[in-house]
Every structure is written in structure tokens, then in C-alpha cells.
Write an enzyme that holds these catalytic residues in place. Structure first.
Site, PDB file in Angstrom:
ATOM      1  CB  ALA A  13      41.127 -18.611   6.352  1.00 16.42           C
ATOM      2  CB  CYS A  14      38.734 -14.096   6.359  1.00 18.35           C
ATOM      3  SG  CYS A  14      38.535 -12.373   6.770  1.00 18.35           S
ATOM      4  N   PRO A  15      41.923 -12.858   6.089  1.00 16.77           N
ATOM      5  CG  PRO A  15      43.324 -10.991   6.395  1.00 16.77           C
ATOM      6  CD  PRO A  15      43.047 -12.386   6.915  1.00 16.77           C
TER       7      PRO A  15
END
Lengths: 75, 156
Positions: A13-15
Site C-alpha cells: 500500500a501507499c507509499p
């Protein structure tokens, strides 16, 4: 389309996809294409912004069954 | 202007520290040189251990009440005595979001520059030996010097 090298960012997931991409791009030579696969729905807009900032070419993107692929040509 | 990003991490809340580290690692991954200036409650995010020796009674009380390290930070809302942050960590793990510890290590790996506020450390009785390695000590001028060269500056 096929990349010279494939970078798997699925499950991240981000980042993290962008962080991994910033390291992964160094593993292809200038002019070569890195194929990045991710399942984070924010990946495509993020990879567009990343390429614009970093000056690498986004040659193409596609989506199939929740898996996003970006082809990035190293500048 | 240089390609720099400067963040003031004032908050010691888990969610706000998480946002700070996501921006820091993201900016570093986008080729910027990133500075994180930890002050006040934010210093808890870069603690590695707690030392009581050589501290006065009020400093000891503060040391006791402050989070021991980045994994012990409370949520800014709905913390509910630690139950909220516990649930949030469970959810983050389930959704495969990087933990604060992982984000911190990633920031170090990406050569994000950590600066800790000397004055806050003094006031709160935090010794540099309680902090993770590789942190630079500085004051307001250290931050402003970097911020003036930065395209993006944020206070979290």
C-alpha cells in the site's frame, strides 16, 4: 507490451510501491522499460505523478482484475 | 530553490506521525532531499529507549508518561486507553499498510535527514542517548535554513 525487467509491488500500500519503484528503476538501463505490477488502486495516478516529477517516460498502463501494470522507460 | 522538502513533526500522535513518514518517504522516492525536524511530542517517534538515571523528579514523571518508542504512540482520536491504536495497527497489518517502524526504517534507508530540537529535549529531559542513531541535533535556525531552501514545508 513487455518490460525489460518486472517489479512486483502487489500487496503493498501507499507509499511503498513508489518507494520500491524509486529503487527498482535503477536496475534498468537508460532507455529500457521497467514493468511494475501493483494492486494498490492509487498506483496508476501515483506512478503518473512520479514519472512526471522524475522525468521518466510512462509508456503505458493497464488494469486487469484489480491488478495495475505500468511500463516505465528510464530516461 | 532546491529540490527539498522540510517537515516539522510536532505531534506525537500515531496517525499524524504516520502521515509525516508517508510524505517523507514519498518525497524521498520522488527524488527530493527530505528533512524531518522532530520537536516536542514528535520526539517520541525517534526514541529507542528510556533512561531514568540522572533525571530530576519531574523529568522522570514526564519520561514515564511519554511513549517509549514509535510503536507506542497513541492515536489523536479514539485512542481509548490504547485500544484504538491497537485496533488501528491490526487493521493496518490486515490491509498490508507499512507499520510506523517500517516507515521509519524506510525513511532512514532513503537518507531522510532527521533533526531533533535541542530545546525540546532539554525541557522534556530527553537525552540524545535515548534516541535512534543518526539523528542530528539542531535549533530553529537549522530548520529554517532548510525550510528556506525547500519547495515544500509542513508542520504536522
Amino acid at each position: 507490451m513487455k518490460g525489460d525487467k518486472v517489479l512486483d509491488c502487489k500487496g503493498l500500500a501507499c507509499p511503498m510501491p513508489i518507494v520500491k519503484l524509486s529503487k527498482g528503476i535503477k536496475e534498468v538501463n537508460s532507455g529500457q522499460v521497467l514493468e511494475v505490477v501493483a494492486d494498490d488502486p492509487a498506483f496508476i495516478p501515483d506512478v503518473k505523478a512520479w514519472c512526471a516529477k522524475m522525468g521518466h517516460g510512462l509508456v503505458g498502463t493497464n488494469e486487469a482484475g484489480g491488478v495495475y501494470t505500468a511500463f516505465i522507460k528510464r530516461s | 530553490m532546491d529540490d527539498k522538502v522540510s517537515l516539522i513533526v510536532f505531534s506525537g500522535d500515531m496517525d499524524k506521525v504516520m502521515a509525516s513518514f508517508i510524505i517523507a518517504t514519498g518525497a524521498a522516492a520522488m527524488g527530493s532531499q527530505v528533512n524531518m525536524f522532530f520537536t516536542f511530542w514528535g520526539i517520541s517517534a525517534i526514541k529507542k529507549e528510556t533512561i531514568y538515571a540522572k533525571k530530576g523528579i519531574m523529568e522522570r514523571m514526564l519520561t514515564f508518561m511519554l511513549p517509549k518508542d514509535i510503536n507506542k504512540l497513541p492515536l489523536s482520536k479514539m485512542n481509548m486507553g490504547g485500544m484504538g491504536s491497537w485496533m488501528m495497527k491490526k487493521l493496518m497489518k490486515k490491509k498490508r499498510v507499512a507499520s510506523l517502524q517500517e516507515l521509519l526504517e524506510m525513511a532512514q534507508d532513503l537518507e531522510v535527514n532527521f533533526i531533533v530540537c535541542q530545546m525540546s529535549m532539554d525541557v522534556m529531559g530527553i537525552d540524545k542517548s535515548e534516541l535512534i542513531d543518526g539523528v542530528n541535533v539542531g535549533g530553529v535556525a537549522s530548520f529554517l535554513g532548510e525550510a528556506q531552501e525547500s519547495k515544500i514545508s509542513m508542520f504536522v
